[in-house]
Design an enzyme around this catalytic site. Structure first.
Site, PDB file in Angstrom:
ATOM      1  N   HIS A 112      -1.182  -3.076  -7.249  1.00 45.15           N
ATOM      2  CA  HIS A 112      -1.887  -2.647  -6.035  1.00 45.15           C
ATOM      3  C   HIS A 112      -3.395  -2.762  -6.242  1.00 45.15           C
ATOM      4  CE1 HIS A 112      -3.084   0.633  -2.993  1.00 45.15           C
ATOM      5  NE2 HIS A 112      -2.844  -0.491  -2.345  1.00 45.15           N
TER       6      HIS A 112
ATOM      7  N   GLU B  77      -3.833  -0.529  -9.602  1.00 45.78           N
ATOM      8  CA  GLU B  77      -2.733   0.379  -9.910  1.00 45.78           C
ATOM      9  C   GLU B  77      -1.530  -0.474 -10.320  1.00 45.78           C
ATOM     10  OE1 GLU B  77      -3.639   4.227  -7.045  1.00 45.78           O
ATOM     11  OE2 GLU B  77      -2.494   2.584  -6.175  1.00 45.78           O
TER      12      GLU B  77
ATOM     13  N   SER C 196       0.824  -1.213   0.000  1.00 39.36           N
ATOM     14  CA  SER C 196       0.000   0.000   0.000  1.00 39.36           C
ATOM     15  C   SER C 196       0.850   1.252   0.000  1.00 39.36           C
ATOM     16  CB  SER C 196      -0.835   0.071   1.283  1.00 39.36           C
ATOM     17  OG  SER C 196      -1.730  -0.972   1.374  1.00 39.36           O
TER      18      SER C 196
ATOM     19  N   ASN D 132      -3.797   5.900  -2.444  1.00 38.10           N
ATOM     20  CA  ASN D 132      -3.445   6.050  -1.024  1.00 38.10           C
ATOM     21  C   ASN D 132      -2.774   7.383  -0.705  1.00 38.10           C
ATOM     22  OD1 ASN D 132      -4.624   3.696  -0.315  1.00 38.10           O
ATOM     23  ND2 ASN D 132      -2.744   2.487  -0.285  1.00 38.10           N
TER      24      ASN D 132
HETATM   25  C1  LIG Z   1      -5.384   4.405   7.980  1.00 37.95           C
HETATM   26  C2  LIG Z   1      -5.005   4.329   6.504  1.00 37.95           C
HETATM   27  C3  LIG Z   1      -5.300   2.993   5.931  1.00 37.95           C
HETATM   28  C4  LIG Z   1      -5.064   2.913   4.443  1.00 37.95           C
HETATM   29  C5  LIG Z   1      -5.124   1.485   3.973  1.00 37.95           C
HETATM   30  C6  LIG Z   1      -4.790   1.363   2.523  1.00 37.95           C
HETATM   31  C7  LIG Z   1      -5.582   0.308   1.865  1.00 37.95           C
HETATM   32  C8  LIG Z   1      -5.151   0.233   0.439  1.00 37.95           C
HETATM   33  O1  LIG Z   1      -3.969   0.048   0.134  1.00 37.95           O
HETATM   34  C9  LIG Z   1      -6.132   0.402  -0.640  1.00 37.95           C
HETATM   35  C10 LIG Z   1      -7.556   0.079  -0.344  1.00 37.95           C
HETATM   36  O2  LIG Z   1      -8.022  -0.992  -0.537  1.00 37.95           O
HETATM   37  S1  LIG Z   1      -8.453   1.374   0.242  1.00 37.95           S
HETATM   38  C11 LIG Z   1     -10.075   0.706   0.393  1.00 37.95           C
HETATM   39  C12 LIG Z   1     -10.816   0.736  -0.905  1.00 37.95           C
HETATM   40  N1  LIG Z   1     -12.170   0.235  -0.682  1.00 37.95           N
HETATM   41  C13 LIG Z   1     -13.199   1.029  -0.451  1.00 37.95           C
HETATM   42  O3  LIG Z   1     -13.086   2.242  -0.481  1.00 37.95           O
HETATM   43  C14 LIG Z   1     -14.483   0.310  -0.154  1.00 37.95           C
HETATM   44  C15 LIG Z   1     -15.581   1.269   0.140  1.00 37.95           C
HETATM   45  N2  LIG Z   1     -16.823   0.536   0.394  1.00 37.95           N
HETATM   46  C16 LIG Z   1     -17.583   0.058  -0.612  1.00 37.95           C
HETATM   47  O4  LIG Z   1     -17.289   0.244  -1.796  1.00 37.95           O
HETATM   48  C17 LIG Z   1     -18.803  -0.707  -0.200  1.00 37.95           C
HETATM   49  O5  LIG Z   1     -19.150  -0.300   1.096  1.00 37.95           O
HETATM   50  C18 LIG Z   1     -18.606  -2.271  -0.235  1.00 37.95           C
HETATM   51  C19 LIG Z   1     -18.469  -2.715  -1.686  1.00 37.95           C
HETATM   52  C20 LIG Z   1     -17.405  -2.710   0.554  1.00 37.95           C
HETATM   53  C21 LIG Z   1     -19.803  -2.934   0.384  1.00 37.95           C
HETATM   54  O6  LIG Z   1     -20.945  -2.415  -0.204  1.00 37.95           O
HETATM   55  P1  LIG Z   1     -22.318  -2.266   0.576  1.00 37.95           P
HETATM   56  O7  LIG Z   1     -22.075  -1.510   1.822  1.00 37.95           O
HETATM   57  O8  LIG Z   1     -23.330  -1.777  -0.394  1.00 37.95           O
HETATM   58  O9  LIG Z   1     -22.615  -3.700   1.072  1.00 37.95           O
HETATM   59  P2  LIG Z   1     -23.235  -4.910   0.346  1.00 37.95           P
HETATM   60  O10 LIG Z   1     -24.637  -4.626  -0.048  1.00 37.95           O
HETATM   61  O11 LIG Z   1     -22.949  -6.024   1.277  1.00 37.95           O
HETATM   62  O12 LIG Z   1     -22.353  -5.108  -0.957  1.00 37.95           O
HETATM   63  C22 LIG Z   1     -22.493  -4.395  -2.181  1.00 37.95           C
HETATM   64  C23 LIG Z   1     -22.176  -5.293  -3.344  1.00 37.95           C
HETATM   65  O13 LIG Z   1     -20.848  -5.791  -3.302  1.00 37.95           O
HETATM   66  C24 LIG Z   1     -20.846  -7.205  -3.144  1.00 37.95           C
HETATM   67  N3  LIG Z   1     -19.809  -7.549  -2.168  1.00 37.95           N
HETATM   68  C25 LIG Z   1     -19.470  -6.837  -1.073  1.00 37.95           C
HETATM   69  N4  LIG Z   1     -18.432  -7.411  -0.454  1.00 37.95           N
HETATM   70  C26 LIG Z   1     -18.104  -8.498  -1.193  1.00 37.95           C
HETATM   71  C27 LIG Z   1     -17.084  -9.475  -1.073  1.00 37.95           C
HETATM   72  N5  LIG Z   1     -16.195  -9.452  -0.067  1.00 37.95           N
HETATM   73  N6  LIG Z   1     -17.028 -10.448  -2.001  1.00 37.95           N
HETATM   74  C28 LIG Z   1     -17.895 -10.485  -3.027  1.00 37.95           C
HETATM   75  N7  LIG Z   1     -18.877  -9.576  -3.198  1.00 37.95           N
HETATM   76  C29 LIG Z   1     -18.968  -8.595  -2.287  1.00 37.95           C
HETATM   77  C30 LIG Z   1     -22.200  -7.587  -2.697  1.00 37.95           C
HETATM   78  O14 LIG Z   1     -22.555  -8.859  -3.156  1.00 37.95           O
HETATM   79  C31 LIG Z   1     -23.057  -6.506  -3.316  1.00 37.95           C
HETATM   80  O15 LIG Z   1     -23.354  -6.800  -4.670  1.00 37.95           O
HETATM   81  P3  LIG Z   1     -24.716  -6.295  -5.330  1.00 37.95           P
HETATM   82  O16 LIG Z   1     -25.651  -7.392  -5.038  1.00 37.95           O
HETATM   83  O17 LIG Z   1     -24.412  -6.134  -6.788  1.00 37.95           O
HETATM   84  O18 LIG Z   1     -25.101  -5.006  -4.693  1.00 37.95           O
HETATM   85  N1  LIG Z   2      -6.016  -4.111   3.894  1.00 40.94           N
HETATM   86  C1  LIG Z   2      -6.190  -3.446   2.770  1.00 40.94           C
HETATM   87  O1  LIG Z   2      -7.253  -2.871   2.539  1.00 40.94           O
HETATM   88  C2  LIG Z   2      -5.099  -3.374   1.757  1.00 40.94           C
HETATM   89  C3  LIG Z   2      -3.827  -3.856   2.016  1.00 40.94           C
HETATM   90  N2  LIG Z   2      -2.863  -3.802   1.039  1.00 40.94           N
HETATM   91  C4  LIG Z   2      -1.525  -4.335   1.276  1.00 40.94           C
HETATM   92  O2  LIG Z   2      -1.580  -5.744   1.091  1.00 40.94           O
HETATM   93  C5  LIG Z   2      -0.675  -6.398   1.994  1.00 40.94           C
HETATM   94  C6  LIG Z   2      -1.446  -7.374   2.862  1.00 40.94           C
HETATM   95  O3  LIG Z   2      -2.443  -6.658   3.553  1.00 40.94           O
HETATM   96  P1  LIG Z   2      -3.665  -7.426   4.247  1.00 40.94           P
HETATM   97  O4  LIG Z   2      -4.106  -8.535   3.376  1.00 40.94           O
HETATM   98  O5  LIG Z   2      -4.612  -6.373   4.659  1.00 40.94           O
HETATM   99  O6  LIG Z   2      -2.947  -8.023   5.529  1.00 40.94           O
HETATM  100  P2  LIG Z   2      -3.417  -9.231   6.478  1.00 40.94           P
HETATM  101  O7  LIG Z   2      -2.775  -8.992   7.773  1.00 40.94           O
HETATM  102  O8  LIG Z   2      -4.874  -9.421   6.393  1.00 40.94           O
HETATM  103  O9  LIG Z   2      -2.737 -10.508   5.770  1.00 40.94           O
HETATM  104  C7  LIG Z   2      -1.370 -10.698   5.652  1.00 40.94           C
HETATM  105  C8  LIG Z   2      -1.125 -12.201   5.623  1.00 40.94           C
HETATM  106  O10 LIG Z   2       0.225 -12.452   5.228  1.00 40.94           O
HETATM  107  C9  LIG Z   2       0.681 -13.564   5.973  1.00 40.94           C
HETATM  108  N3  LIG Z   2       2.137 -13.581   5.975  1.00 40.94           N
HETATM  109  C10 LIG Z   2       2.975 -12.795   6.667  1.00 40.94           C
HETATM  110  N4  LIG Z   2       4.261 -13.133   6.386  1.00 40.94           N
HETATM  111  C11 LIG Z   2       4.203 -14.138   5.482  1.00 40.94           C
HETATM  112  C12 LIG Z   2       5.183 -14.904   4.790  1.00 40.94           C
HETATM  113  N5  LIG Z   2       6.489 -14.687   4.966  1.00 40.94           N
HETATM  114  N6  LIG Z   2       4.769 -15.881   3.941  1.00 40.94           N
HETATM  115  C13 LIG Z   2       3.448 -16.105   3.739  1.00 40.94           C
HETATM  116  N7  LIG Z   2       2.478 -15.395   4.361  1.00 40.94           N
HETATM  117  C14 LIG Z   2       2.851 -14.429   5.212  1.00 40.94           C
HETATM  118  C15 LIG Z   2       0.079 -13.360   7.353  1.00 40.94           C
HETATM  119  O11 LIG Z   2       0.080 -14.562   8.073  1.00 40.94           O
HETATM  120  C16 LIG Z   2      -1.319 -12.856   6.986  1.00 40.94           C
HETATM  121  O12 LIG Z   2      -2.258 -13.914   6.879  1.00 40.94           O
HETATM  122  C17 LIG Z   2       0.030  -5.286   2.752  1.00 40.94           C
HETATM  123  O13 LIG Z   2       1.210  -4.957   2.073  1.00 40.94           O
HETATM  124  C18 LIG Z   2      -0.974  -4.147   2.679  1.00 40.94           C
HETATM  125  O14 LIG Z   2      -0.388  -2.881   2.804  1.00 40.94           O
HETATM  126  C19 LIG Z   2      -3.119  -3.323  -0.218  1.00 40.94           C
HETATM  127  C20 LIG Z   2      -4.371  -2.877  -0.533  1.00 40.94           C
HETATM  128  C21 LIG Z   2      -5.449  -2.816   0.444  1.00 40.94           C
END
Ligand SMILES: CCCCCCCC(=O)CC(=O)SCCNC(=O)CCNC(=O)[C@H](O)C(C)(C)COP(=O)(O)OP(=O)(O)OC[C@H]1O[C@@H](n2cnc3c(N)ncnc32)[C@H](O)[C@@H]1OP(=O)(O)O
Ligand SMILES: NC(=O)C1=CN([C@@H]2O[C@H](COP(=O)(O)OP(=O)(O)OC[C@H]3O[C@@H](n4cnc5c(N)ncnc54)[C@H](O)[C@@H]3O)[C@@H](O)[C@H]2O)C=CC1
Length: 309
Positions: free
Chosen positions: A164, A176, A143, A214
């Site tokens: 990513h 990405e 990330s 991010n």
């Molecule tokens: C402190 C700093 C930390 C930074 C960390 C960095 C992280 C990173 O590196 C990058 C990232 O990932 S950042 C996160 C990006 N994700 C978001 O922004 C998600 C935002 N949330 C959403 O889009 C919806 O709430 C969401 C889609 C999640 C759920 O939607 P709803 O609230 O409407 O809930 P549902 O009605 O349950 O779902 C909507 C549709 O999506 C399907 N679905 C949801 N989750 C699923 C899953 N896990 N697997 C498969 N399908 C899934 C669900 O079926 C539904 O489909 P429709 O029936 O078509 O509506």
């Molecule tokens: N959580 C998020 O929304 C996002 C996370 N990322 C990135 O993806 C990566 C993973 O994040 P998450 O899945 O959230 O973390 P997580 O904590 O859910 O999963 C990480 C997994 O890696 C395993 N692991 C650690 N060391 C290992 C090794 N040497 N060999 C095999 N498995 C190992 C751990 O046991 C754990 O199950 C990080 O680099 C994070 O920054 C990227 C996009 C979104």
């Protein structure tokens, strides 16, 4: 139904959905991201090995994949026979392992999604570099870390890049694709081709902190934490405000809980060290306290909010 098999040998079945040169994919890490990446790769016909450090973690990931793939199937096909066929075919492409080194022996692509720690990622890639065939492309799902610094652990920088994904991987459309100075055009093209075969829209980004999403999202989330820490508004009201006032699907606290507070802390601590003059990345006492207490968000049942287990 026995949905999954453990790793014996990699079997491959062609799929019309797959028109890229990458067929065998190994995903290291089966957490929130690794499980999602492995699931989508299997759904799109790739032969996938998903790896974690022990059986319990792999089993937990398998359970999440089962739940998620059922939602995907229902959305695609309703509840008819096609849905069960889609599920069983997808899962037949997915095997699991607890041995990262042997799991890359026939990989065209390795996607790493382990903990957000540079030294741990480098150590892993150093081991994999010796074990993988010379054509294998290595990619990190980091990330926030520098892809170039991770790639330094290997002798294949021309076959190294960032891929990513976004959480939840089966739903979020963006990928990405990050290139470093040494990434070859063939590698870059193969990564983009694979992204499209995974059903994602790809955007190109240089190897800069946080890439595109991010770099914008993390400061936003941290401003929200500062508002809460100052007592200017509650988490619930900040979330409501951003959902109803800015059209976000989740508010910043819901989203932090969803991505994992440990991951958020790893990112901000790393950037604080790298950019000590940027006050937005100063440590947050509240986030540190929650992580110290093991309140990592949805995955542990509590973060800024409580969740039913
Ligand atoms: C402190 C700093 C930390 C930074 C960390 C960095 C992280 C990173 O590196 C990058 C990232 O990932 S950042 C996160 C990006 N994700 C978001 O922004 C998600 C935002 N949330 C959403 O889009 C919806 O709430 C969401 C889609 C999640 C759920 O939607 P709803 O609230 O409407 O809930 P549902 O009605 O349950 O779902 C909507 C549709 O999506 C399907 N679905 C949801 N989750 C699923 C899953 N896990 N697997 C498969 N399908 C899934 C669900 O079926 C539904 O489909 P429709 O029936 O078509 O509506
Ligand atoms: N959580 C998020 O929304 C996002 C996370 N990322 C990135 O993806 C990566 C993973 O994040 P998450 O899945 O959230 O973390 P997580 O904590 O859910 O999963 C990480 C997994 O890696 C395993 N692991 C650690 N060391 C290992 C090794 N040497 N060999 C095999 N498995 C190992 C751990 O046991 C754990 O199950 C990080 O680099 C994070 O920054 C990227 C996009 C979104």
């Amino acid at each position: 139904m026995a949905f999954f098999t453990t790793l014996t040998s990699r079997t491959f079945s062609h799929s019309a959905m797959m028109s890229n040169s990458i067929k065998n994919v190994t995903v290291i890490g089966s957490g929130l991201m690794g499980a999602g990446i492995a699931q989508v790769a299997a759904q799109t016909g790739h032969s996938v090995i998903m790896v974690d450090i022990d059986d319990a973690l792999v089993s937990k990931a398998q359970k999440r994949i089962q739940d998620s793939i059922q939602r995907v199937a229902k959305k695609k096909f309703g509840e008819n026979e096609e849905a069960s066929k889609f599920i069983s075919e997808s899962l037949s492409h997915l095997t699991t392992s607890t041995d990262a080194v042997t799991s890359v022996g026939s990989a065209d692509l390795v996607v790493e999604a382990i903990v957000e720690n540079l030294d741990i990622k480098k150590k892993l890639f150093m081991q994999l570099d010796k074990a993988a065939p010379s054509h294998t492309i290595f990619a990190s799902n980091t990330s926030s870390l520098s892809i170039a610094k991770i790639a330094d652990a290997t002798d294949r920088k021309d076959r190294f890049g960032g891929l990513h994904f976004f959480n939840p991987v089966p739903v979020m459309k963006l990928l990405e694709v990050v290139r470093i100075a040494e990434t070859s055009q063939d590698t870059y093209d193969a990564m983009c081709g694979w992204g499209k075969a995974m059903g994602k829209v790809t955007v190109e980004c240089k190897d800069t902190p946080g890439f595109i999403v991010n770099r914008l999202l993390v400061p936003y989330m941290f401003e929200a934490v500062r508002i809460l820490e100052r007592g200017d508004a509650s988490a619930r009201d900040i979330d409501t405000a951003m959902k109803l006032g800015a059209g976000y699907p989740m508010g910043p606290f819901e989203l932090m809980d969803y991505v994992g507070l440990d991951t958020g802390k790893f990112i901000v601590d790393g950037w604080h060290k790298e950019f000590p003059d940027e006050s937005i990345f100063n440590p947050s006492p509240l986030l540190n306290k929650l992580v110290e207490e093991g309140k990592l968000g949805v995955k542990t049942g509590e973060g800024f909010y409580k969740y039913k287990k």
